[in-house]
Design a protein around this motif. Structure first.
Motif, mmCIF file in Angstrom:
data_model
loop_
_atom_site.group_PDB
_atom_site.id
_atom_site.type_symbol
_atom_site.label_atom_id
_atom_site.label_comp_id
_atom_site.label_asym_id
_atom_site.label_seq_id
_atom_site.Cartn_x
_atom_site.Cartn_y
_atom_site.Cartn_z
ATOM 1 N N VAL A 16 0.840 -1.197 0.000
ATOM 2 C CA VAL A 16 0.000 0.000 0.000
ATOM 3 C C VAL A 16 0.877 1.249 0.000
ATOM 4 C CG1 VAL A 16 -1.864 1.231 1.183
ATOM 5 C CG2 VAL A 16 -1.754 -1.268 1.295
ATOM 6 N N LYS A 17 0.437 2.267 -0.773
ATOM 7 C CA LYS A 17 1.139 3.552 -0.796
ATOM 8 C C LYS A 17 0.119 4.655 -1.051
ATOM 9 C CE LYS A 17 4.819 6.174 -3.121
ATOM 10 N NZ LYS A 17 5.445 6.579 -1.841
ATOM 11 N N ILE A 18 0.138 5.710 -0.212
ATOM 12 C CA ILE A 18 -0.762 6.851 -0.377
ATOM 13 C C ILE A 18 -0.074 7.901 -1.253
ATOM 14 C CG2 ILE A 18 -1.941 8.739 0.799
ATOM 15 C CD1 ILE A 18 -2.279 6.912 3.203
ATOM 16 N N VAL A 19 -0.801 8.381 -2.259
ATOM 17 C CA VAL A 19 -0.293 9.397 -3.185
ATOM 18 C C VAL A 19 -1.146 10.650 -3.043
ATOM 19 C CG1 VAL A 19 0.135 9.982 -5.596
ATOM 20 C CG2 VAL A 19 0.567 7.654 -4.775
ATOM 21 N N VAL A 20 -0.503 11.822 -2.883
ATOM 22 C CA VAL A 20 -1.212 13.096 -2.773
ATOM 23 C C VAL A 20 -1.491 13.601 -4.188
ATOM 24 C CG1 VAL A 20 -1.164 15.438 -1.860
ATOM 25 C CG2 VAL A 20 -0.035 13.586 -0.609
ATOM 26 N N GLU A 21 -2.761 13.607 -4.554
ATOM 27 C CA GLU A 21 -3.141 14.101 -5.878
ATOM 28 C C GLU A 21 -3.251 15.622 -5.889
ATOM 29 O OE1 GLU A 21 -3.204 12.215 -8.359
ATOM 30 O OE2 GLU A 21 -3.384 10.197 -7.524
ATOM 31 N N PHE A 22 -3.723 16.210 -4.763
ATOM 32 C CA PHE A 22 -3.867 17.662 -4.643
ATOM 33 C C PHE A 22 -3.888 18.012 -3.153
ATOM 34 C CE2 PHE A 22 -6.187 21.632 -4.369
ATOM 35 C CZ PHE A 22 -5.607 22.374 -5.381
ATOM 36 N N PRO A 23 -3.234 19.112 -2.738
ATOM 37 C CA PRO A 23 -2.442 20.057 -3.541
ATOM 38 C C PRO A 23 -1.001 19.593 -3.720
ATOM 39 C CG PRO A 23 -2.553 20.797 -1.275
ATOM 40 C CD PRO A 23 -3.370 19.538 -1.336
ATOM 41 N N TYR A 61 -8.815 19.506 11.093
ATOM 42 C CA TYR A 61 -8.661 18.270 10.325
ATOM 43 C C TYR A 61 -7.261 17.679 10.463
ATOM 44 C CZ TYR A 61 -12.919 19.972 8.059
ATOM 45 O OH TYR A 61 -14.187 20.422 7.825
ATOM 46 N N ASN A 62 -6.368 18.364 11.185
ATOM 47 C CA ASN A 62 -5.010 17.836 11.337
ATOM 48 C C ASN A 62 -5.040 16.442 11.972
ATOM 49 O OD1 ASN A 62 -3.974 20.160 10.292
ATOM 50 N ND2 ASN A 62 -3.303 21.031 12.243
ATOM 51 N N GLY A 63 -4.090 15.603 11.532
ATOM 52 C CA GLY A 63 -4.003 14.254 12.077
ATOM 53 C C GLY A 63 -3.443 13.283 11.056
ATOM 54 N N THR A 64 -3.453 12.012 11.416
ATOM 55 C CA THR A 64 -2.901 10.955 10.563
ATOM 56 C C THR A 64 -4.040 10.175 9.925
ATOM 57 O OG1 THR A 64 -0.928 10.746 11.938
ATOM 58 C CG2 THR A 64 -1.435 8.905 10.476
ATOM 59 N N TYR A 65 -4.032 10.134 8.595
ATOM 60 C CA TYR A 65 -5.037 9.396 7.832
ATOM 61 C C TYR A 65 -4.395 8.113 7.313
ATOM 62 C CZ TYR A 65 -7.875 13.602 8.109
ATOM 63 O OH TYR A 65 -8.617 14.670 8.576
ATOM 64 N N ARG A 66 -5.114 7.015 7.411
ATOM 65 C CA ARG A 66 -4.560 5.690 7.090
ATOM 66 C C ARG A 66 -5.431 4.982 6.055
ATOM 67 N NH1 ARG A 66 -2.987 2.048 12.070
ATOM 68 N NH2 ARG A 66 -1.277 3.585 11.999
ATOM 69 N N CYS A 67 -4.745 4.380 5.064
ATOM 70 C CA CYS A 67 -5.416 3.532 4.077
ATOM 71 C C CYS A 67 -5.031 2.085 4.363
ATOM 72 C CB CYS A 67 -5.008 3.918 2.657
ATOM 73 S SG CYS A 67 -5.645 2.790 1.389
ATOM 74 N N TYR A 110 -1.023 -1.336 5.406
ATOM 75 C CA TYR A 110 -1.530 0.033 5.391
ATOM 76 C C TYR A 110 -0.397 1.018 5.148
ATOM 77 C CZ TYR A 110 0.319 0.402 10.147
ATOM 78 O OH TYR A 110 1.151 0.404 11.239
ATOM 79 N N ASP A 111 -0.794 2.259 4.822
ATOM 80 C CA ASP A 111 0.149 3.370 4.701
ATOM 81 C C ASP A 111 -0.503 4.582 5.349
ATOM 82 O OD1 ASP A 111 2.437 4.733 4.038
ATOM 83 O OD2 ASP A 111 1.719 5.332 2.050
ATOM 84 N N ASP A 112 0.308 5.482 5.954
ATOM 85 C CA ASP A 112 -0.196 6.649 6.680
ATOM 86 C C ASP A 112 0.190 7.940 5.975
ATOM 87 O OD1 ASP A 112 -1.303 5.040 8.579
ATOM 88 O OD2 ASP A 112 0.302 5.296 10.050
ATOM 89 N N TYR A 113 -0.701 8.952 6.138
ATOM 90 C CA TYR A 113 -0.416 10.306 5.666
ATOM 91 C C TYR A 113 -0.777 11.262 6.797
ATOM 92 C CZ TYR A 113 -1.086 14.757 3.281
ATOM 93 O OH TYR A 113 -1.029 16.074 2.919
ATOM 94 N N THR A 114 0.175 12.118 7.187
ATOM 95 C CA THR A 114 -0.063 13.084 8.256
ATOM 96 C C THR A 114 -0.424 14.438 7.655
ATOM 97 O OG1 THR A 114 1.456 11.962 9.755
ATOM 98 C CG2 THR A 114 0.933 14.252 10.254
ATOM 99 N N LEU A 115 -1.619 14.912 7.985
ATOM 100 C CA LEU A 115 -2.114 16.193 7.469
ATOM 101 C C LEU A 115 -1.799 17.293 8.468
ATOM 102 C CD1 LEU A 115 -3.783 17.930 5.500
ATOM 103 C CD2 LEU A 115 -5.824 17.241 6.802
#
Length: 412
Positions: free
Chosen positions: A234-241, A295-301, A311-316
């Motif tokens: 799994v890998k999270i990709v930021v499409e925008f911004p 909305y700050n925090g860690t989002y997980r797929c 899973y993979d994590d993204y910290t906003l």
């Protein structure tokens, strides 16, 4: 007709007598002469063998070729043996060359080149018959494998002579096997090799080849392709911004994954909190409008299949909207802290205040020195206006007692 039969009988009698005489001479200790030369022959079953008896210095002695049972195959250029597989290739005073077609295992043995001298001279040609193995048979214990599991394969090369050698290749890497050699009732060899190894996800679709090495064959092999199942990647990709995430902007994340079997379940969640209520989740994509700091925090797929989950994590981190030029883009990945930015406007204001303070200080100092200089000249001139002459003016200025209270000057 009678003459023909008489000639034929005479020929047969001559051959019989010659053969008997030679066999009688062969009963003595044979002499291996350097004048008589031959070569050993190795031939694959079913192919042709060439036997050559050569004489270096012949004195018109008779050359003949005998089989392992000491039966005469050729006497000079005549073939008494009724086996049409033997054919004369060349006959001269110095050579007797004979071919043997469609060689079988029964033809293997020691052939005798004999020079009819007293005593007879002999040289021996060993014919070795090679029998290639049958098509290699490869078998696998498991048809479908899971990553990290051990599997076993066997490869069999049957009925060969000599025994075959089996090698294993997984992709371009050679692996060691454990061979077992068996001698069968018909004096053939059967070789079985066993291979054991552990598979990884990188082995999926990789061929495993069983290679048979034998002098009778080349490039003889069988292969089987591995089928390996593995848990998702799994890998999270930021499409925008593309850069910092600021208040009021939108965020779009895409979850990329692969696995075998293909993951059927993909979930988005927020670690230690709930996903914002107005967030839109479409399959593997997460979309949030109008960002703010709440909305700050860690989002997980999370993706899963029958083998396992990953899973993979993204910290906003949402930044305040900046009125000036944005600083360099920042990838807000898990495990990275919020970047520290420097406001150039603040730096400019500090510099302006410092410059203004220095200018004010210079003005005050200038006015201070100018004031004291005027006062010095004013006191020096006191009494000069009321003096009758220059000497009196100097005295009045130095003493400062005459008219000192009557006239005062101020510097403004």
């Amino acid at each position: 007709m009678a003459n023909a039969r008489s000639g034929s009988l005479a020929t047969i009698l001559f051959l019989f007598m010659s053969s008997a005489a030679l066999h009688k001479g062969a009963a003595q200790d044979p002499v291996v002469s350097q004048n008589l030369v031959t070569d050993n022959v190795t031939v694959v079953e079913g192919e042709m063998a060439i036997i050559s008896c050569r004489v270096k210095n012949n004195d018109d002695s008779v050359i003949q070729l005998l089989n392992p049972n000491r039966q005469t195959i050729y006497f000079r250029d005549m073939r008494p043996l009724k086996d049409s597989r033997f054919q004369l290739v060349n006959f001269s005073d110095n050579e007797l060359r004979v071919s043997l077609s469609n060689v079988s295992l029964s033809d293997e043995g020691r052939y005798v080149c004999q020079l009819y001298t007293d005593p007879p001279q002999e040289a021996y040609a060993e014919i070795t018959v090679l029998i290639p193995p049958g098509n290699p048979i490869i078998e696998a214990r498991d048809e479908v494998l899971s990553e990290g599991n051990e599997t076993e394969m066997t490869c069999t090369a049957m009925s060969s002579k000599p025994a075959a050698i089996i090698r294993w290749m997984k992709g371009d890497k050679e692996l060691p096997g454990k061979p077992k050699v068996e001698l069968t009732y018909d004096k053939m060899y059967t070789v079985t090799s066993r291979l054991t190894f552990t598979v990884s996800k990188e082995d999926d679709g990789v061929p495993v080849a069983c290679i048979v090495d034998h002098p009778a064959v080349k490039d003889f092999q069988a292969q089987k392709y591995l089928e390996v199942q593995y848990k998702p990647e799994v890998k999270i990709v930021v499409e925008f911004p593309q850069g910092l995430t600021r208040e009021g902007e939108n965020l779009e994340l895409s979850c990329k994954f692969r696995g075998k079997p293909e993951p059927q379940r993909v979930n988005w969640l927020k670690v230690d909190d709930d996903v914002p209520s107005h967030a839109v989740i479409t399959g593997a994509d997460l979309y949030i409008e109008n960002l703010n700091k709440s909305y700050n925090g860690t989002y997980r797929c999370v993706a899963s299949n029958s083998i396992g989950e990953a899973y993979d994590d993204y910290t906003l981190y949402v930044y305040e909207t900046a009125p000036s030029t944005e600083p360099a883009a920042h990838d807000s990945r898990a495990g990275e802290g919020a970047p520290r930015t420097v406001d150039h406007a603040v730096i400019g204001g500090v510099v302006a205040v410092v410059v203004f303070a220095m200018l004010c200080l210079l003005i005050v100092l200038g006015r201070y020195f100018a004031r004291h200089k005027g006062t010095y000249f004013t006191h020096e001139a006191k009494g000069a206006d009321d003096a009758a002459d220059a000497d009196t003016a100097i005295i009045n200025a130095e003493g400062g007692h005459t008219n000192s209270d009557e006239k005062k000057e101020y510097y403004i």
